[in-house]
Write a protein that holds these residues in place. Structure first.
Motif, short mmCIF file in Angstrom:
data_model
loop_
_atom_site.label_atom_id
_atom_site.label_comp_id
_atom_site.label_asym_id
_atom_site.label_seq_id
_atom_site.Cartn_x
_atom_site.Cartn_y
_atom_site.Cartn_z
N THR A 198 0.83 -1.21 0.00
CA THR A 198 0.00 0.00 0.00
C THR A 198 0.86 1.25 0.00
O THR A 198 0.60 2.21 -0.74
N PHE A 199 1.92 1.25 0.81
CA PHE A 199 2.82 2.40 0.89
C PHE A 199 3.50 2.63 -0.45
O PHE A 199 3.63 3.78 -0.92
N SER A 200 3.93 1.56 -1.11
CA SER A 200 4.60 1.67 -2.41
C SER A 200 3.66 2.25 -3.46
O SER A 200 4.05 3.11 -4.25
N THR A 201 2.40 1.79 -3.43
CA THR A 201 1.42 2.27 -4.41
C THR A 201 1.17 3.75 -4.26
O THR A 201 1.22 4.52 -5.22
N PHE A 202 0.91 4.20 -3.02
CA PHE A 202 0.60 5.61 -2.81
C PHE A 202 1.84 6.50 -2.96
O PHE A 202 1.71 7.66 -3.31
N SER A 203 3.01 5.97 -2.71
CA SER A 203 4.23 6.73 -2.97
C SER A 203 4.37 7.00 -4.47
O SER A 203 4.74 8.11 -4.88
N SER A 204 4.05 5.99 -5.27
CA SER A 204 4.10 6.16 -6.72
C SER A 204 3.07 7.19 -7.18
O SER A 204 3.36 8.04 -8.03
N HIS A 205 1.85 7.09 -6.64
CA HIS A 205 0.81 8.06 -6.98
C HIS A 205 1.26 9.48 -6.67
O HIS A 205 1.14 10.39 -7.49
N LEU A 206 1.79 9.66 -5.46
CA LEU A 206 2.21 10.99 -5.02
C LEU A 206 3.36 11.51 -5.87
O LEU A 206 3.41 12.71 -6.17
N THR A 207 4.26 10.65 -6.28
CA THR A 207 5.39 11.06 -7.12
C THR A 207 4.90 11.61 -8.46
O THR A 207 5.33 12.67 -8.91
N VAL A 208 3.99 10.88 -9.09
CA VAL A 208 3.46 11.30 -10.40
C VAL A 208 2.66 12.59 -10.27
O VAL A 208 2.82 13.52 -11.07
N VAL A 209 1.81 12.67 -9.25
CA VAL A 209 0.99 13.87 -9.05
C VAL A 209 1.87 15.08 -8.76
O VAL A 209 1.64 16.18 -9.29
N THR A 210 2.90 14.90 -7.93
CA THR A 210 3.81 16.00 -7.61
C THR A 210 4.56 16.47 -8.84
O THR A 210 4.74 17.68 -9.04
N MET A 211 4.99 15.52 -9.67
CA MET A 211 5.69 15.90 -10.90
C MET A 211 4.77 16.67 -11.82
O MET A 211 5.16 17.68 -12.42
N TYR A 212 3.52 16.23 -11.93
CA TYR A 212 2.56 16.90 -12.81
C TYR A 212 2.26 18.32 -12.34
O TYR A 212 2.41 19.29 -13.09
N PHE A 213 1.87 18.46 -11.07
CA PHE A 213 1.56 19.78 -10.55
C PHE A 213 2.81 20.66 -10.48
O PHE A 213 2.75 21.85 -10.76
N GLY A 214 3.94 20.05 -10.09
CA GLY A 214 5.16 20.83 -9.94
C GLY A 214 5.62 21.47 -11.24
O GLY A 214 6.02 22.64 -11.28
N THR A 215 5.57 20.70 -12.34
CA THR A 215 6.00 21.24 -13.63
C THR A 215 5.06 22.35 -14.11
O THR A 215 5.51 23.38 -14.62
#
Length: 272
Positions: A198-215
């Motif tokens: 579960t932690f791995s899944t949500f870490s991946s989600h957060l990484t992608v979302v952060t990259m999208y919003f951050g850029t």
């Protein structure tokens, strides 16, 4: 292709008729539109070493790109809220996230995205061009498009910054808050194999979302003179092409239930 597969699978497979997969289906549809709006022109520019587009066509592409991007930002926020409810408030999840609320949230994302960007569209239509007519970009993005105009652009630049708050800043904050609450809940679970997954899944989600919003935040909420145009194009490539490619992998292909349905479908086709 993966986005199309997700749309079809969620539509035809009863096991995937849940809020999470309904929102994933909407995300896949949004990203398909996103890529359709930008990528064909990008390929045309690469193959022909340049391309021609009318001012109306450029404004239309800019509007569609901004509207779809705004819709995706709010849809990602809705998905984060859905996961927050499912993990942090599981007993009331089915009652709160009913079919009516799901549809209302999705309708809100689409309507808000296409309505709020009409403000930008009105400003774009008032711009005048009296100098060079070559856009140093692979699509009609706002920043390089504004650089070609000889009109007074401060009002539009200010509008972009103000509108960016409800479109980008607030959704990003809500997403971070939702995932923080999810992580806190996950940490309350014993350290088992399920916890790690579960932690791995949500870490991946957060990484992608952060990259999208951050850029996107870097491009539209940071002054244009803070970086060069090549950097602008690189950042734009990240959230236009890279993120839509990663999202199906992170949200779908790493999902055991989705993989099971895909394997089941492929076995059926092989038997035929």
């Amino acid at each position: 292709m993966i986005n199309t597969m997700v749309i079809v699978l969620v539509s035809v497979e009863p096991k995937l008729h849940s809020p999470m997969y309904f929102f994933l289906q909407q995300l896949s549809f949004v990203e398909s539109m996103f890529l359709t709006t930008v990528v064909p022109n990008r390929l045309n520019v690469v193959w022909l070493e340049g391309s021609t587009i009318s001012i109306i066509g450029c404004i239309t592409q800019t509007y569609m790109y901004c509207a779809i991007g705004c819709t995706e930002c709010h849809l990602l926020t809705v998905m984060a809220y859905d996961r927050y409810l499912a993990i942090c408030n599981p007993l009331h999840y089915n009652t709160i996230m009913n079919t009516r609320l799901q549809h209302l949230l999705v309708i809100y994302c689409w309507v808000f995205g296409f309505l709020v960007t009409q403000i930008t569209l009105c400003f774009l239509c008032q711009l005048e061009f009296c100098g060079p007519n070559v856009i140093d970009h692979f699509f009609c993005d706002l920043v390089p498009y504004l650089e070609l105009s000889c009109s007074y652009k401060y009002a539009l630049q200010l509008e972009i910054m103000i509108v960016g708050i409800p479109i980008l800043v607030i959704p990003f904050i809500l997403v971070i808050i939702s995932y923080i609450r999810v992580f806190i809940t996950i940490f309350g679970i014993s350290f088992t194999k399920g916890w790690k997954k579960t932690f791995s899944t949500f870490s991946s989600h957060l990484t992608v979302v952060t990259m999208y919003f951050g850029t996107i935040l870097t491009i539209y909420m940071v002054p244009a003179n803070g970086y060069t145009l090549p950097i602008h194009k690189l950042i734009a490539f990240l959230y236009i092409v890279v993120t839509p490619l990663f999202n199906p992998i992170i949200y779908c292909l790493r999902n055991q239930e989705m993989r099971t349905v895909m394997e089941k479908l492929f076995r059926r086709r092989e038997k035929k």
